[in-house]
Motif scaffolding. Structure first.
Motif, PDB file in Angstrom:
ATOM      1  N   MET A  90       1.011  -0.859  -0.287  1.00  0.00           N
ATOM      2  CA  MET A  90       0.272   0.051   0.169  1.00  0.00           C
ATOM      3  C   MET A  90       0.887   1.107   0.039  1.00  0.00           C
ATOM      4  N   GLN A  91       1.921   1.176   0.988  1.00  0.00           N
ATOM      5  CA  GLN A  91       2.452   2.671   1.058  1.00  0.00           C
ATOM      6  C   GLN A  91       3.412   2.742  -0.369  1.00  0.00           C
ATOM      7  N   THR A  92       3.735   1.892  -1.418  1.00  0.00           N
ATOM      8  CA  THR A  92       4.751   1.893  -2.179  1.00  0.00           C
ATOM      9  C   THR A  92       3.921   2.411  -3.714  1.00  0.00           C
ATOM     10  N   SER A  93       2.400   2.027  -3.370  1.00  0.00           N
ATOM     11  CA  SER A  93       1.005   2.081  -4.115  1.00  0.00           C
ATOM     12  C   SER A  93       0.925   3.625  -4.518  1.00  0.00           C
ATOM     13  N   THR A  94       0.939   4.317  -6.417  1.00  0.00           N
ATOM     14  CA  THR A  94       0.821   5.366  -6.489  1.00  0.00           C
ATOM     15  C   THR A  94       0.141   6.266  -5.868  1.00  0.00           C
ATOM     16  N   TYR A  96      -1.263   6.496  -2.652  1.00  0.00           N
ATOM     17  CA  TYR A  96      -0.269   6.255  -1.567  1.00  0.00           C
ATOM     18  C   TYR A  96      -0.157   7.265  -1.176  1.00  0.00           C
ATOM     19  N   LYS A  97       1.415   7.530  -2.111  1.00  0.00           N
ATOM     20  CA  LYS A  97       2.384   8.197  -2.480  1.00  0.00           C
ATOM     21  C   LYS A  97       1.702   9.626  -2.358  1.00  0.00           C
ATOM     22  N   LYS A  98       0.777   9.947  -4.279  1.00  0.00           N
ATOM     23  CA  LYS A  98       0.425  10.855  -4.085  1.00  0.00           C
ATOM     24  C   LYS A  98      -0.825  11.368  -3.045  1.00  0.00           C
ATOM     25  N   THR A  99      -1.480  10.725  -2.263  1.00  0.00           N
ATOM     26  CA  THR A  99      -2.177  11.652  -1.065  1.00  0.00           C
ATOM     27  C   THR A  99      -1.598  11.814  -0.327  1.00  0.00           C
ATOM     28  N   GLU A 101       2.228  12.615  -0.090  1.00  0.00           N
ATOM     29  CA  GLU A 101       2.850  14.054  -0.964  1.00  0.00           C
ATOM     30  C   GLU A 101       1.482  15.057  -0.838  1.00  0.00           C
ATOM     31  N   THR A 102       0.057  14.772  -1.203  1.00  0.00           N
ATOM     32  CA  THR A 102      -0.359  16.023  -1.171  1.00  0.00           C
ATOM     33  C   THR A 102      -1.141  16.524   0.896  1.00  0.00           C
ATOM     34  N   LEU A 103      -1.048  15.611   1.858  1.00  0.00           N
ATOM     35  CA  LEU A 103      -1.408  15.934   2.699  1.00  0.00           C
ATOM     36  C   LEU A 103       0.215  16.426   3.169  1.00  0.00           C
ATOM     37  N   SER A 104       1.197  16.543   3.174  1.00  0.00           N
ATOM     38  CA  SER A 104       2.063  16.938   3.405  1.00  0.00           C
ATOM     39  C   SER A 104       2.276  18.668   3.076  1.00  0.00           C
ATOM     40  N   THR A 105       2.087  18.970   1.876  1.00  0.00           N
ATOM     41  CA  THR A 105       2.010  19.584   1.066  1.00  0.00           C
ATOM     42  C   THR A 105       0.923  20.344   1.901  1.00  0.00           C
ATOM     43  N   ALA A 106      -0.602  20.000   2.238  1.00  0.00           N
ATOM     44  CA  ALA A 106      -1.385  21.042   3.159  1.00  0.00           C
ATOM     45  C   ALA A 106      -0.931  21.126   4.406  1.00  0.00           C
ATOM     46  N   GLY A 107      -0.067  20.720   5.274  1.00  0.00           N
ATOM     47  CA  GLY A 107       0.347  20.507   6.618  1.00  0.00           C
ATOM     48  C   GLY A 107       0.996  21.608   6.618  1.00  0.00           C
ATOM     49  N   GLN A 108       1.934  21.817   5.648  1.00  0.00           N
ATOM     50  CA  GLN A 108       3.441  22.394   5.624  1.00  0.00           C
ATOM     51  C   GLN A 108       2.479  24.496   5.203  1.00  0.00           C
ATOM     52  N   ARG A 109       1.311  24.396   4.581  1.00  0.00           N
ATOM     53  CA  ARG A 109       0.311  25.668   4.468  1.00  0.00           C
ATOM     54  C   ARG A 109       0.029  25.975   5.399  1.00  0.00           C
TER      55      ARG A 109
END
Length: 186
Positions: A90-94, A96-99, A101-109
């Motif tokens: 699951m963690q290596t799935s595309t 999961y990676k996109k989600t 990255e999106t959550l990380s960006t949202a957290g930073q913002r």
């Protein structure tokens, strides 16, 4: 018997004569006796092969279980391994990676937005504290405290607003309910 029209469906139900004709029709007429015998032989062979395969499978499953027991592989171990593998997949799935990255960006913002909000509030309080209205209020409080101290018999020096607030906070913390109950022993 009446003649029937061809190409259209009969509106009448089947009559007894029709039922007799249907029951007399032999559907197996298309297969010769020799073909029938071949099919029955093939069917028998297939059933024997299926039985043999079931026995082989049962034997292999038994051996499989024995090897697992000797290696100490328990059902719980297998469950953990399956879970770990699924989690890794699951963690290596595309997706999961996109989600992620999106959550990380949202957290930073979001973090940046809260930081900016905190800075804006601090600036606003600084602006309020330096405003003429607050200065005037501070002076009035200091003069009032000074007047009260002089009338009550305190020291003549008024002190700054911060000192007055600090002394008031210290005085109120000394009069907490715990201190009051200790002084009022029965």
């Amino acid at each position: 018997m009446e003649p029937r029209q061809q190409g259209s469906l009969d509106k009448e139900p089947l009559k007894e004569v029709d039922e007799d004709m249907v029951s007399e029709v032999d559907l197996n007429n298309t297969v010769t006796e020799e073909e029938r015998e071949e099919m029955e032989n093939e069917l028998t062979k297939l059933e024997e092969e299926i039985t043999t395969l079931k026995q082989v499978l049962a034997s292999k499953e038994k051996r499989h279980l024995e090897l697992k027991q000797k290696l100490g592989i328990t059902p719980l171990c297998e469950l953990r391994q399956n879970f770990s593998k699924s989690w890794y997949d699951m963690q290596t799935s595309t997706a999961y990676k996109k989600t992620s990255e999106t959550l990380s960006t949202a957290g930073q913002r979001t973090s940046a937005a809260f930081s900016n909000l905190g800075n804006a509030i601090s600036r606003k309080f600084g602006d309020i504290r330096n405003s003429p209205s607050f200065k005037s209020f501070e002076e009035k409080v200091e003069s009032t405290v000074s007047n009260i101290k002089s009338k009550v018999g305190g020291t003549g020096g008024a002190g700054s607003f911060e000192e007055v607030l600090s002394s008031a906070a210290q005085a109120s913390s000394q009069d907490t309910p715990n201190n009051m109950t200790e002084n009022n022993e029965c």
